[in-house]
Design a protein around this motif. Sequence first.
Motif, mmCIF file in Angstrom:
data_model
loop_
_atom_site.group_PDB
_atom_site.id
_atom_site.type_symbol
_atom_site.label_atom_id
_atom_site.label_comp_id
_atom_site.label_asym_id
_atom_site.label_seq_id
_atom_site.Cartn_x
_atom_site.Cartn_y
_atom_site.Cartn_z
ATOM 1 N N ILE A 266 5.543 2.967 -1.362
ATOM 2 C CA ILE A 266 4.402 3.149 -1.871
ATOM 3 C C ILE A 266 3.282 1.952 -1.569
ATOM 4 C CG2 ILE A 266 2.932 3.330 -4.011
ATOM 5 C CD1 ILE A 266 5.104 5.010 -4.988
ATOM 6 N N ALA A 267 3.906 0.582 -1.906
ATOM 7 C CA ALA A 267 3.121 -0.367 -1.471
ATOM 8 C C ALA A 267 2.745 -0.705 0.110
ATOM 9 C CB ALA A 267 3.724 -1.728 -1.962
ATOM 10 N N GLY A 268 3.795 -0.059 1.125
ATOM 11 C CA GLY A 268 3.439 -0.399 2.338
ATOM 12 C C GLY A 268 2.662 0.792 2.965
ATOM 13 N N MET A 269 2.600 1.948 2.248
ATOM 14 C CA MET A 269 1.587 3.153 2.385
ATOM 15 C C MET A 269 0.223 2.702 1.969
ATOM 16 S SD MET A 269 4.254 6.542 1.994
ATOM 17 C CE MET A 269 2.656 7.559 2.357
ATOM 18 N N ALA A 270 0.198 2.064 0.799
ATOM 19 C CA ALA A 270 -1.133 2.120 0.453
ATOM 20 C C ALA A 270 -1.771 0.788 1.296
ATOM 21 C CB ALA A 270 -1.122 1.610 -0.994
ATOM 22 N N SER A 271 -1.001 -0.061 1.449
ATOM 23 C CA SER A 271 -1.667 -1.310 2.407
ATOM 24 C C SER A 271 -2.109 -0.713 3.623
ATOM 25 C CB SER A 271 -0.686 -2.240 2.376
ATOM 26 O OG SER A 271 -0.225 -2.985 1.023
ATOM 27 N N GLY A 272 -1.133 0.175 4.154
ATOM 28 C CA GLY A 272 -1.550 0.684 5.460
ATOM 29 C C GLY A 272 -2.829 1.719 5.478
ATOM 30 N N LEU A 273 -3.087 2.148 4.341
ATOM 31 C CA LEU A 273 -4.507 2.969 4.205
ATOM 32 C C LEU A 273 -5.221 2.046 3.978
ATOM 33 C CD1 LEU A 273 -3.530 5.833 1.976
ATOM 34 C CD2 LEU A 273 -3.957 6.013 4.241
ATOM 35 N N ALA A 274 -5.399 1.097 3.363
ATOM 36 C CA ALA A 274 -6.493 -0.055 3.247
ATOM 37 C C ALA A 274 -6.561 -0.797 4.776
ATOM 38 C CB ALA A 274 -6.021 -1.224 2.166
ATOM 39 N N PHE A 275 -5.473 -1.086 5.373
ATOM 40 C CA PHE A 275 -5.717 -1.609 6.576
ATOM 41 C C PHE A 275 -6.368 -0.655 7.808
ATOM 42 C CE2 PHE A 275 -3.774 -2.457 10.937
ATOM 43 C CZ PHE A 275 -3.964 -3.519 11.258
ATOM 44 N N GLU A 276 -6.101 0.550 7.498
ATOM 45 C CA GLU A 276 -6.716 1.394 8.223
ATOM 46 C C GLU A 276 -8.015 1.540 8.318
ATOM 47 O OE1 GLU A 276 -6.654 6.284 9.426
ATOM 48 O OE2 GLU A 276 -5.824 5.568 7.629
ATOM 49 N N ALA A 277 -8.672 1.649 6.952
ATOM 50 C CA ALA A 277 -9.805 1.584 6.658
ATOM 51 C C ALA A 277 -10.799 0.561 7.038
ATOM 52 C CB ALA A 277 -10.282 1.847 5.026
ATOM 53 N N THR A 278 -10.193 -0.836 6.536
ATOM 54 C CA THR A 278 -10.755 -2.018 7.105
ATOM 55 C C THR A 278 -11.012 -1.877 8.453
ATOM 56 O OG1 THR A 278 -9.731 -2.840 5.150
ATOM 57 C CG2 THR A 278 -10.673 -4.449 6.705
ATOM 58 N N LEU B 63 -8.725 -8.679 7.106
ATOM 59 C CA LEU B 63 -7.652 -7.464 7.716
ATOM 60 C C LEU B 63 -6.159 -8.076 7.576
ATOM 61 C CD1 LEU B 63 -7.573 -5.069 9.236
ATOM 62 C CD2 LEU B 63 -7.681 -6.420 11.331
ATOM 63 N N GLN B 64 -6.098 -9.384 7.306
ATOM 64 C CA GLN B 64 -4.653 -9.822 7.330
ATOM 65 C C GLN B 64 -3.976 -9.424 5.989
ATOM 66 O OE1 GLN B 64 -4.966 -14.136 7.932
ATOM 67 N NE2 GLN B 64 -5.018 -13.898 10.186
ATOM 68 N N LEU B 65 -4.874 -9.583 4.795
ATOM 69 C CA LEU B 65 -4.284 -9.223 3.719
ATOM 70 C C LEU B 65 -3.442 -7.898 3.620
ATOM 71 C CD1 LEU B 65 -3.936 -10.405 0.748
ATOM 72 C CD2 LEU B 65 -6.053 -9.680 0.146
ATOM 73 N N PRO B 66 -4.201 -6.776 4.047
ATOM 74 C CA PRO B 66 -3.708 -5.255 3.861
ATOM 75 C C PRO B 66 -2.645 -5.306 4.760
ATOM 76 C CG PRO B 66 -5.983 -5.267 4.492
ATOM 77 C CD PRO B 66 -5.685 -6.512 4.085
ATOM 78 N N PHE B 67 -2.580 -6.222 5.876
ATOM 79 C CA PHE B 67 -1.590 -6.140 6.850
ATOM 80 C C PHE B 67 -0.280 -6.829 6.344
ATOM 81 C CE2 PHE B 67 0.771 -7.817 10.693
ATOM 82 C CZ PHE B 67 0.989 -6.602 11.313
ATOM 83 N N LEU B 68 -0.381 -7.912 5.518
ATOM 84 C CA LEU B 68 0.799 -8.541 4.996
ATOM 85 C C LEU B 68 1.130 -7.686 3.643
ATOM 86 C CD1 LEU B 68 -0.427 -12.195 4.811
ATOM 87 C CD2 LEU B 68 1.271 -11.217 6.356
ATOM 88 N N GLY B 69 0.484 -6.976 3.265
ATOM 89 C CA GLY B 69 0.946 -6.136 2.351
ATOM 90 C C GLY B 69 1.817 -4.905 2.802
ATOM 91 N N MET B 70 1.297 -4.625 3.706
ATOM 92 C CA MET B 70 2.026 -3.488 4.478
ATOM 93 C C MET B 70 3.357 -4.074 4.874
ATOM 94 S SD MET B 70 0.599 -0.958 7.620
ATOM 95 C CE MET B 70 0.175 -2.480 8.630
#
Length: 126
Positions: free
Chosen positions: A17-29, A54-61
Amino acid sequence: MYYFPEPPYFLMTAGLIAGMASGLAFEATLKQAVELWSKNRSSRTLSNLKGLQLQLPFLGMAGGICVFLASGMEIFGFPKLLSYVLALPLTLLTAWLVWTQLAKVLIELQRGGSQALDLDSFFEEP
């Protein structure tokens, strides 16, 4: 008598779930930054993508994926330490490859616009 530890189903689900949520934030950014770039064609806009925005959602993913992989290996009987020892380098290598490929795509986009990324033009008859 030996008892098997409880498999980390919660960690596996939380990592996914954390990877998917961060991936969606990465995509939107990323979409927002590319749309902003396409409106004003400023090279500074694309170079700013390497920042924390952009790095923060990528690292979360990447972190979510690492926990997901390690938990998945634990479910199949690997010890916890070995699971993370295997999952961490695999995640870091994959994240590095994706980040460098993204940087190359953004450079191509900046040089030639969206036509530089049009794969159909490579296969057209002359």
